[in-house]
Design an enzyme around this catalytic site. Structure first.
Site, PDB file in Angstrom:
ATOM      1  N   HIS A 151       0.838  -1.215   0.000  1.00  0.00           N
ATOM      2  CA  HIS A 151       0.000   0.000   0.000  1.00  0.00           C
ATOM      3  C   HIS A 151       0.872   1.266   0.000  1.00  0.00           C
ATOM      4  O   HIS A 151       0.442   2.300   0.479  1.00  0.00           O
ATOM      5  CB  HIS A 151      -0.935   0.035   1.213  1.00  0.00           C
ATOM      6  CG  HIS A 151      -1.789  -1.184   1.385  1.00  0.00           C
ATOM      7  ND1 HIS A 151      -3.103  -1.226   1.023  1.00  0.00           N
ATOM      8  CD2 HIS A 151      -1.508  -2.419   1.881  1.00  0.00           C
ATOM      9  CE1 HIS A 151      -3.608  -2.426   1.300  1.00  0.00           C
ATOM     10  NE2 HIS A 151      -2.654  -3.168   1.820  1.00  0.00           N
ATOM     11  N   SER A 272      14.683  20.572 -18.173  1.00  0.00           N
ATOM     12  CA  SER A 272      13.437  21.301 -18.349  1.00  0.00           C
ATOM     13  C   SER A 272      13.688  22.490 -19.254  1.00  0.00           C
ATOM     14  O   SER A 272      14.782  23.054 -19.278  1.00  0.00           O
ATOM     15  CB  SER A 272      12.943  21.779 -16.981  1.00  0.00           C
ATOM     16  OG  SER A 272      12.126  22.912 -17.114  1.00  0.00           O
ATOM     17  N   LYS A 278      16.163  21.134 -13.052  1.00  0.00           N
ATOM     18  CA  LYS A 278      15.463  19.863 -13.150  1.00  0.00           C
ATOM     19  C   LYS A 278      16.295  18.751 -13.784  1.00  0.00           C
ATOM     20  O   LYS A 278      17.023  18.971 -14.746  1.00  0.00           O
ATOM     21  CB  LYS A 278      14.184  20.020 -13.979  1.00  0.00           C
ATOM     22  CG  LYS A 278      13.096  20.810 -13.323  1.00  0.00           C
ATOM     23  CD  LYS A 278      12.514  20.155 -12.088  1.00  0.00           C
ATOM     24  CE  LYS A 278      11.767  18.876 -12.382  1.00  0.00           C
ATOM     25  NZ  LYS A 278      10.571  19.063 -13.188  1.00  0.00           N
ATOM     26  N   GLU A 285       9.524   7.390 -16.926  1.00  0.00           N
ATOM     27  CA  GLU A 285       8.132   7.795 -17.142  1.00  0.00           C
ATOM     28  C   GLU A 285       7.565   7.169 -18.412  1.00  0.00           C
ATOM     29  O   GLU A 285       6.403   6.768 -18.457  1.00  0.00           O
ATOM     30  CB  GLU A 285       8.048   9.317 -17.235  1.00  0.00           C
ATOM     31  CG  GLU A 285       8.404  10.033 -15.941  1.00  0.00           C
ATOM     32  CD  GLU A 285       8.438  11.533 -16.155  1.00  0.00           C
ATOM     33  OE1 GLU A 285       9.491  12.029 -16.643  1.00  0.00           O
ATOM     34  OE2 GLU A 285       7.435  12.197 -15.874  1.00  0.00           O
TER      35      GLU A 285
END
Lengths: 452, 452, 452, 452
Positions: A151, A272, A278, A285
């Site tokens: 969880h 970025s 970044k 992803e």
């Protein structure tokens, strides 16, 4: 000449022609044509001269395709017509004999089976590469502690190696699935003709052997109606993609400042356009993002085949783009996952700190009580009460005093503190398949065996 | 310069870069950059000279794109970088000002909104073309009788015009759906920056007006996280695709020898590689086959967005290929459907013969009994018994003798034979929306109004 | 009596009968029967006595259904037969008149439209409840700072209120979608009969008014073939479900020890069967998990309708279970999301600490350089180099010394330290829709207006 | 007692509790608990008395479940808690020892593996029943001629037996797929504990043998995270469902008046609520309609597992309803298909008449020219021209006069008329897997072997 008196509408051609994507089948189409021609010759259906002229022309086309010199023309309609057209250009009228005792229906099914087989094999090779990368990473981080989660809550500590090996076993199942896909492609459709068999005394078994099939499709109607093997590939790829998506999701999570467990290498990250600080784990992803695409192809092709009367229907042309995109997506994702795993850096301290959280040892306290004879369910209750007491008063479990423990159970003595202090929680999980080092090393051994 | 010290891995780039497909956004990207630059100038964020130099460079890029002279390079990563690169080549260092007060996150969301809006409009135009083709076909076949089917069993006769108009009303709902998609694109994301807004005093309302948006996205986080409008397009396209698949399926059916109701023109058919007599309604089959593909894109993109934490994640790059393929598929299918309908030939005799089957008049006999006072459910039972008697003895309903009728009901007299003989079953369906000619003409009137 | 001589096979009945699930349509079926009966009476198709007897019986059935005393029998086949059977038991043979001028085909389409309309309204009400809960939470946490993320990397700080409001605008779009679903149900199918209209002089407009429809379906064939409004509901529900899955995913994330931003209340958590310390955010996980289920229903029903010849086919019976499960799932998820949000506790300190990470201010340093005239793209490069320098040497941006700054740009002076120190990064995002307090309050105002 | 101070919210329970559907796992849960308890006893983890008391109680529960006397209570949360609760009621506090060295995470994974295995076996049995029904039907209609179709156009005649056997080979592949599902369930999860293994010296191999598993899951993390076998079942079921949908679609088609090839028995048909003459092939339509539902479950569960971090997450509770409904759907469809096939009546005359259409013999004319040395592609052209000539002048191929033939090729002589007249087109398709009787009998032989 055709029986039609009107030329095809350009919009119809844009919808109907498959040459824009089925050119990828060219190597397989040539391979099967060579086997077909040789068989026609051996059976005396065409003459020896015909065979040698057709073989020569087909080899010529193969060279052009390999060298990317072959010109696929929009008006070719499909890869089969393109190749036959070129064979005829190279060999003259004998080119018209290529299609003897064959239909595009069994031909395209055979191309698809060959293509699917080749990419089921490629998937297995790429999966093994990733398994090797994961095994190597597990070896490098054998005894690094980290929290195991259920969880997304810290549940029980494990070794990073154990966690990484979990993916190895998922991928081992993917191997089995793609091996089954290979088997599913192993019945030669060629020889089924349009749907009913052919009017010539062909030798399908010989063609099957020649092209590496285990046997022939038993029923000509089924042979041209069947795309199960494509569905099998898509199902296998969807599940493999879902495995990769879980890996990607975990790397995204671990790369966050909050987790701070891992950092992908610069070679696998991007920046970025606006925020100079970044470092984004884009590859992870995209691993995460690609699985639904493959599942989408599966459900779409099921939709195409759904309710389709036998035998061949034009609808089945849709099989190609769904398969091709799934193949490209999966092969790229597997390669990317391997590369990313090879370059990823884990943060031993951050992981260890997270794993030293004391609450995950609660099960071990409960099991201490079990050993002292209390039924597990009651132990669970006792420890839950201790946890509540600690949480409510902002303390850790070890901060509870002996007299407090005594209020909950008279079975709790000094051993309580030893269990919590020992950090032996990982090594005590020594059941088969558990996280103790001995067990992880057993796993590594088996994984290495599997990879040969 | 970037904060990274290692170059990107080529496999990573193959996975990560979107220039291979997002070049299609170029016209929209340029349009928004022009509006952005003008606003930056008006707000004094960049100088008037900067504006004019950037405008000139952007117009130059637009020309190159329009003339297909623009060179998209693999190393460009994406369309935004490609255009900014080119702007800088053309305008010099001032090109670096283009990205002031903007992020790729709000920029790509804006491109996608513009693209989706344009193609929601294109879909509406193409749908109207198909509606017009269907209305024209209905007018040409106003009083042609054919069987209406339920469960693919002949049920009650209808006019072909009435049947064709059914598709017009389906498509009218598709129009409404695509109109709602347009509305869903009407809130400008630009100005949201990376996610939190920007550090400059921008004027988003002005940009919105300039680009034809109805307003601005109210929340910068939502603005860059939102792809609802793409999902809306995909849902609308999936349903429209399903409508077209029903049309395609019926044309396939009607083109069979068994039905023999219709024949597509040569321009919309193809032959067989082996069976010279074949005329295959490939376009109709492909209309039938494409719907699952679009639904697959919808479910795939839902999968991508599922469980995605805010705000922008690289996963969202997947929106493009799903949308682009759906757009191409739908627009091609709509154009093909229009072309195919324009050229299709119906066989009046075959249809009429099929419609003259007597059994479909059974409801009319039942309704005769209703008018004579028998509850409908009992009438249904009486007529079912008559049907069974006829079928069992291999006769038609009109073959049953008066004394046989009397065994089933004393309400059955000569009128029974008149109802069956009259072939008035179509005109008696005169309720609103029914198949009587008067009602079909009402429908045609409304359909024409709708199409302006 | 039926025309068949053999009873139905029990396996066939198990497959065919829908009473096990379509009993849920009973209230709608009764409602439409009442309207139908009244119209039949007004048009003189049945007598006034019939009307009053049927009305009385229908009201009796309604009471039984409401009180859960109505006995649905397995042999009833479907809800329509169950109700007609009971009406006939209560009213005698006149019950057989209920089905005059109506078919199950238009009847079931009407039930489905009524059911869909009711639940499109219920969805809107539940969405508004959740919006209210989110608005209230935003008000309670107006100026709580937290990191905004892109790629799950800290990007720029935002207020928690701004983040929560992002969901409000997603839900506002869901409202529009369900409102469009309502519109899609607003054309009455009843009166289309089996497919061709009916043999009686009915008044469909009156029935439409009586039942709250805006008008009648224009084409009887389309009326019984159409399930677009169910697809529309499923598409709207799928997107709404995806929104909820993002909310669920974020709460799961925030509930982790690593994030530590939020804790669901005990009333919305569950424990572990073995680990007494666990507090699992199960409700958030289930919100996350349910979206694919609804998307699955959408794609499944598209699959059912795909390639289906007109008009009614038994396949369409599948619409019910897909819709019913989607309705139950969505309504439960929306209620759960509201309850969970009302009880969730955020940790102000943990969020603020995470938001004070200095790197997210890098954009602000870049924008400082922009204001000093450097093109943004160059500013981005300068700051990226500073970030790299800091990261490589294990320092923060403020740890860089003035002489180091000078190596990168002569535009960097004391203001550099002020920008980084100021923590004014949120308030500087004052563009429309940005995270500055003023802008968030504007948003809150608009959200409250929307909610009336 | 739990660590929580607040009771669960009823809405949370409605969302969270699985007892409403997972009660179906009860027999499997009891079976595994018995094996678990016996192992605990043998390993000395619990005492011999405990074992015998727990066994007795579990057997008691088993009886109650079998006799449908077991009371599942809403507050039980799930089947595991329900059974443990009842064991404790029957056996007293020793019931609390049942959960020693076990977690719900490995327990539920084991239940699911047992359930999936059982239903993978049930699917195989049901598939074999259907194969037997098809083989029997093929035997009954061995030499019945019918048209074979491509693109739903009559292409070449085949025997009905050959057509029916095509489905047998599809189903044979389904058998292989479900056999692979069985294999996929063969690694015991039990013993993995919550995720890391357990603190006791368990013997997982013994439990595996006891429960019929081939071995144990090698990695405890993977053991509780894995639902591949459920996905495998769903993929296999989706493809099998698609096969059935094709069968259903063909029966619908053949049952139309236009085809008139088949009539389902009264036991497998239904009537109309309004049209007394109707006999609808509802079962065939539902076979057609159910496939997308199963594919929907597959894509939905892939969606649930997508991007899910390891190990167990509550999301995985969604596996059950997707699996259960797929199992019920598939098993019902398979049984229905068998029953329907057993009772279906084919119309020999209608089929033969349709098969005697002369145009399908065109390939045979082309092949005649091939035998006379003309390249196939040219033969195709010659025959296409003959077809056009015949069609344009409204004649059949045999109506063309010798002098007309001569205009197209000097290789066409009397043999032309013999090929067309002979109706030998089926027997000439004597290649392996073709439709000639000899080949069909070979197939029948192999199919019978496969079915043992």
């Amino acid at each position: 000449m055709s029986r039609f008196s009107e030329p095809q509408d350009p919009t119809f051609q844009a919808l109907n022609n498959s040459i824009a994507f089925d050119w990828r089948l060219a190597p397989y189409d040539i391979e099967q044509s060579l086997a077909h021609v040789r068989m026609l010759g051996r059976q005396g259906i065409i003459g020896a001269d015909d065979v040698s002229e057709l073989e020569q022309a087909l080899e010529g086309v193969r060279e052009e395709v390999t060298a990317e010199r072959f010109e696929f023309r929009p008006e070719d309609e499909d890869v089969h017509m393109a190749i036959e057209r070129r064979v005829t250009e190279l060999a003259g009228p004998v080119g018209g004999k290529l299609h003897t005792a064959r239909s595009r229906n069994d031909q395209v099914a055979t191309d698809m089976a060959l293509f699917t087989r080749a990419h089921a094999q490629a998937a297995q090779a790429a999966i093994k590469d990733l398994m090797r990368a994961l095994v190597a990473a597990a070896e490098r981080h054998l005894d690094w502690r980290m929290p195991g989660y259920t969880h997304l809550q810290r549940a029980q500590p494990v070794y990073l190696s154990h966690h990484l090996l979990a993916y190895v076993w998922m991928l081992a199942r993917d191997l089995e699935r793609f091996s089954a896909v290979e088997t599913a492609t192993a019945r030669l459709p060629l020889g089924a003709g349009a749907l009913a068999g052919v009017n010539f005394d062909t030798d399908r078994q010989a063609v099957a052997r020649d092209l590496g099939f285990a046997g022939v499709a038993e029923n000509s109607i089924d042979a041209v109606s069947n795309r199960d093997f494509v569905l099998d590939y898509l199902a296998a790829a969807a599940t493999c993609g879902t495995h990769l998506s879980r890996l990607g999701a975990e790397i995204v999570l671990w790369s966050s400042s909050e987790f701070g467990f891992a950092e992908v290498s610069d070679a696998w990250a991007s920046g970025s356009s606006i925020m100079p600080q970044k470092k984004n784990p884009d590859a992870a992803e995209l691993l995460r993002a690609k699985a639904p695409r493959i599942a989408g192809h599966f459900v779409a092709l099921q939709g195409v085949m759904h309710a389709l009367p036998l035998t061949y229907n034009k609808d089945m042309q849709e099989d190609k783009e769904h398969l091709f995109d799934a193949v490209d997506t999966l092969e790229l994702c597997l390669a990317a996952a391997s590369g990313m795993i090879e370059g990823i850096a884990f943060d031993r301290e951050r992981m260890a700190a997270a794993a030293s959280d004391e609450f995950p040892a609660a099960t071990d306290v409960a099991d201490l009580l079990v050993r002292r004879g209390l039924p597990f369910r009651e132990c669970h209750g006792v420890v839950a009460a201790l946890v509540k007491r600690a949480v409510d008063s902002g303390r850790r479990l070890t901060d509870l005093r002996p007299e407090e423990l005594a209020e909950h159970s008279d079975l709790l003595d000094e051993e309580y503190y030893r269990v919590l202090a020992g950090e032996s929680w990982l090594e005590s999980k020594d059941s088969e398949g558990g996280t103790s080092l001995r067990r992880v090393q057993e796993q590594l051994e088996r994984a290495r065996e599997l990879l040969g």
